[in-house]
Motif scaffolding. Structure first.
Motif, PDB file in Angstrom:
ATOM      1  N   ARG B  11       1.170  -1.060   0.369  1.00 48.47           N
ATOM      2  CA  ARG B  11       0.808   0.243  -0.490  1.00 48.47           C
ATOM      3  C   ARG B  11       1.039   0.899  -0.334  1.00 48.47           C
ATOM      4  NH1 ARG B  11      -5.050   1.046   2.028  1.00 48.47           N
ATOM      5  NH2 ARG B  11      -5.406   3.257   1.009  1.00 48.47           N
ATOM      6  N   ILE B  12       0.853   2.255  -0.810  1.00 47.10           N
ATOM      7  CA  ILE B  12       0.915   3.378  -0.689  1.00 47.10           C
ATOM      8  C   ILE B  12      -0.272   4.664   0.119  1.00 47.10           C
ATOM      9  CG2 ILE B  12       2.408   5.388  -1.924  1.00 47.10           C
ATOM     10  CD1 ILE B  12       3.204   3.222  -3.629  1.00 47.10           C
ATOM     11  N   LEU B  13       0.193   5.404   1.046  1.00 50.60           N
ATOM     12  CA  LEU B  13      -0.406   6.224   1.730  1.00 50.60           C
ATOM     13  C   LEU B  13       0.446   7.857   1.071  1.00 50.60           C
ATOM     14  CD1 LEU B  13      -1.579   4.912   5.033  1.00 50.60           C
ATOM     15  CD2 LEU B  13      -2.594   4.969   3.544  1.00 50.60           C
ATOM     16  N   LYS B  14      -0.297   8.622   1.273  1.00 47.22           N
ATOM     17  CA  LYS B  14       0.264  10.122   1.208  1.00 47.22           C
ATOM     18  C   LYS B  14       0.095  10.093   2.910  1.00 47.22           C
ATOM     19  CE  LYS B  14      -1.475  11.374  -3.375  1.00 47.22           C
ATOM     20  NZ  LYS B  14      -0.205  11.411  -3.953  1.00 47.22           N
ATOM     21  N   GLN B  85       6.845   5.981   9.412  1.00 44.33           N
ATOM     22  CA  GLN B  85       5.698   4.946   9.471  1.00 44.33           C
ATOM     23  C   GLN B  85       5.746   4.077   8.040  1.00 44.33           C
ATOM     24  OE1 GLN B  85       2.061   6.873  10.833  1.00 44.33           O
ATOM     25  NE2 GLN B  85       1.941   5.563  12.088  1.00 44.33           N
ATOM     26  N   THR B  86       6.750   4.228   7.263  1.00 49.34           N
ATOM     27  CA  THR B  86       6.696   3.690   6.154  1.00 49.34           C
ATOM     28  C   THR B  86       7.534   1.808   6.152  1.00 49.34           C
ATOM     29  OG1 THR B  86       7.050   4.902   4.810  1.00 49.34           O
ATOM     30  CG2 THR B  86       8.130   3.456   4.052  1.00 49.34           C
ATOM     31  N   SER B  87       7.164   0.786   6.323  1.00 51.37           N
ATOM     32  CA  SER B  87       7.727  -0.251   7.266  1.00 51.37           C
ATOM     33  C   SER B  87       6.763  -1.051   6.836  1.00 51.37           C
ATOM     34  CB  SER B  87       7.588  -0.345   8.564  1.00 51.37           C
ATOM     35  OG  SER B  87       8.329  -1.429   9.043  1.00 51.37           O
ATOM     36  N   VAL B  88       7.518  -2.708   6.487  1.00 54.31           N
ATOM     37  CA  VAL B  88       6.413  -3.870   6.816  1.00 54.31           C
ATOM     38  C   VAL B  88       5.973  -4.107   7.358  1.00 54.31           C
ATOM     39  CG1 VAL B  88       6.971  -5.772   5.858  1.00 54.31           C
ATOM     40  CG2 VAL B  88       8.417  -4.451   4.682  1.00 54.31           C
ATOM     41  N   TYR B  89       4.994  -4.734   7.685  1.00 54.37           N
ATOM     42  CA  TYR B  89       4.232  -4.753   8.905  1.00 54.37           C
ATOM     43  C   TYR B  89       3.291  -6.087   9.159  1.00 54.37           C
ATOM     44  CZ  TYR B  89       3.364   0.614   9.823  1.00 54.37           C
ATOM     45  OH  TYR B  89       4.090   1.349  10.314  1.00 54.37           O
ATOM     46  N   PHE B  90       4.168  -6.800  10.527  1.00 54.18           N
ATOM     47  CA  PHE B  90       3.494  -8.380  10.386  1.00 54.18           C
ATOM     48  C   PHE B  90       2.772  -8.123  10.831  1.00 54.18           C
ATOM     49  CE2 PHE B  90       6.335  -9.903   7.733  1.00 54.18           C
ATOM     50  CZ  PHE B  90       7.382  -9.711   7.131  1.00 54.18           C
ATOM     51  N   GLY B 108       2.770 -10.014   6.160  1.00 50.71           N
ATOM     52  CA  GLY B 108       3.309  -9.173   5.685  1.00 50.71           C
ATOM     53  C   GLY B 108       2.804  -7.695   5.116  1.00 50.71           C
ATOM     54  N   THR B 109       2.853  -6.660   4.808  1.00 50.54           N
ATOM     55  CA  THR B 109       2.314  -5.628   4.989  1.00 50.54           C
ATOM     56  C   THR B 109       3.450  -4.642   4.038  1.00 50.54           C
ATOM     57  OG1 THR B 109       0.070  -5.538   5.244  1.00 50.54           O
ATOM     58  CG2 THR B 109       0.150  -3.922   5.216  1.00 50.54           C
ATOM     59  N   ARG B 110       3.948  -4.508   3.179  1.00 51.81           N
ATOM     60  CA  ARG B 110       4.656  -3.799   2.956  1.00 51.81           C
ATOM     61  C   ARG B 110       4.094  -2.414   2.336  1.00 51.81           C
ATOM     62  NH1 ARG B 110      10.029  -3.214   1.527  1.00 51.81           N
ATOM     63  NH2 ARG B 110      10.267  -5.047   1.375  1.00 51.81           N
ATOM     64  N   LEU B 111       3.991  -0.993   3.432  1.00 49.55           N
ATOM     65  CA  LEU B 111       3.576   0.221   3.546  1.00 49.55           C
ATOM     66  C   LEU B 111       5.014   1.631   3.022  1.00 49.55           C
ATOM     67  CD1 LEU B 111       1.251   1.792   3.755  1.00 49.55           C
ATOM     68  CD2 LEU B 111       1.634   1.835   6.260  1.00 49.55           C
ATOM     69  N   THR B 112       3.662   2.207   2.153  1.00 51.16           N
ATOM     70  CA  THR B 112       5.126   3.858   2.054  1.00 51.16           C
ATOM     71  C   THR B 112       4.178   4.758   2.442  1.00 51.16           C
ATOM     72  OG1 THR B 112       5.865   1.620   0.287  1.00 51.16           O
ATOM     73  CG2 THR B 112       6.705   4.472  -0.032  1.00 51.16           C
ATOM     74  N   VAL B 113       4.302   5.621   2.773  1.00 49.59           N
ATOM     75  CA  VAL B 113       3.962   6.668   3.185  1.00 49.59           C
ATOM     76  C   VAL B 113       4.995   7.681   2.381  1.00 49.59           C
ATOM     77  CG1 VAL B 113       3.133   8.092   4.829  1.00 49.59           C
ATOM     78  CG2 VAL B 113       3.278   5.753   5.094  1.00 49.59           C
ATOM     79  N   THR B 114       3.760   8.921   1.616  1.00 50.84           N
ATOM     80  CA  THR B 114       5.026   9.323   0.918  1.00 50.84           C
ATOM     81  C   THR B 114       4.852  10.777   1.349  1.00 50.84           C
ATOM     82  OG1 THR B 114       4.058   8.958  -1.111  1.00 50.84           O
ATOM     83  CG2 THR B 114       6.378   8.416  -1.095  1.00 50.84           C
TER      84      THR B 114
END
Lengths: 118, 114
Positions: B11-14, B85-90, B108-114
């Motif tokens: 997921r990519i979040l702003k 909070q950009t990280s991989v969540y388990f 896992g969920t790979r989350l990127t916050v930009t």
């Protein structure tokens, strides 16, 4: 508080050879559990081997074995006859025996990335 | 058995957006955990739960919330996403609170916050 240290960020081994990954930990507890987890590129966390601190005998699982030195607080992982599929990130982890909420969480080291050369 | 299932995988979040990371398990385990994995930092515990209706903070809870309305589900909520909070969540589940039983991890969920 307990800590787990993996001092080798990266290691490399030739296929069919043996490699040892290091792990040290710090604790004031006399009984606890230690684990090695494998994380391949798929991100899945896979338990490789576990050891109870009260057991003198080193744990073994097929090609994987540990060298548990309680006095030295050392818990190294030996991989024999390395295979291409062993390439992964390896995490050492500690778990307290005593009940206490978050104190029973797994405490992870920072990992060792193992490459296996054909 | 599926074990522990996490969605989404990526997921990519702003910055400032919110989202919920879903976690469900079919093993009827009481104990569930959320970890985040940052490069070179290992896994850090965010929140954990010892059963339906009971949750507590781990090492790095700031910026997150959880709920546990059922044994099966343990969603993780980010209210105001930040680049940190950009990280991989388990998500993980266990049948016991301590012991040598292995944690069962989701993928896992790979989350990127930009």
């Amino acid at each position: 508080a307990q800590t787990v240290t993996q001092s080798q960020p990266e290691m490399s081994v030739q296929e069919a050879e043996t490699v040892t990954l290091s792990c040290t930990y710090d604790t004031s507890e006399s009984d606890y559990y230690l684990f090695w987890y494998k994380q391949p590129p798929s991100r899945q966390m896979i338990l490789v081997i576990r050891q109870e601190a009260y057991k003198q005998q080193n744990a073994t699982e097929n090609r994987f074995s540990v060298n548990f030195q309680k006095a030295a607080k050392s818990f190294s992982l030996k991989i024999s006859d390395s295979q291409l599929g062993d390439a992964a990130m390896y995490f050492c982890a500690y778990r307290s025996v005593e009940y206490g909420g978050a104190t029973n969480k797994l405490i992870f080291g920072t990992g060792t990335l193992l490459a296996v050369q054909p | 058995n599926a074990g522990v299932t996490q969605t989404p995988k990526f997921r990519i979040l702003k910055i400032g957006q919110s989202m919920t990371l879903q976690c469900t398990q079919d093993m009827n385990h009481n104990y569930m955990y959320w970890y985040r994995q940052d490069p070179g930092m290992g896994l850090k515990l965010i929140y954990y739960s010892v059963g339906a209706g009971i949750t507590d903070k781990g090492e790095v809870p700031n910026g997150y919330n959880v709920s546990r309305s059922t044994t099966e589900d343990f969603p993780l909520r980010l209210e105001l996403a930040a680049p940190s909070q950009t990280s991989v969540y388990f998500c993980a589940a266990d049948r016991v609170l301590t012991g040598n039983s292995p944690l069962h991890f989701g993928n896992g969920t790979r989350l990127t916050v930009t």
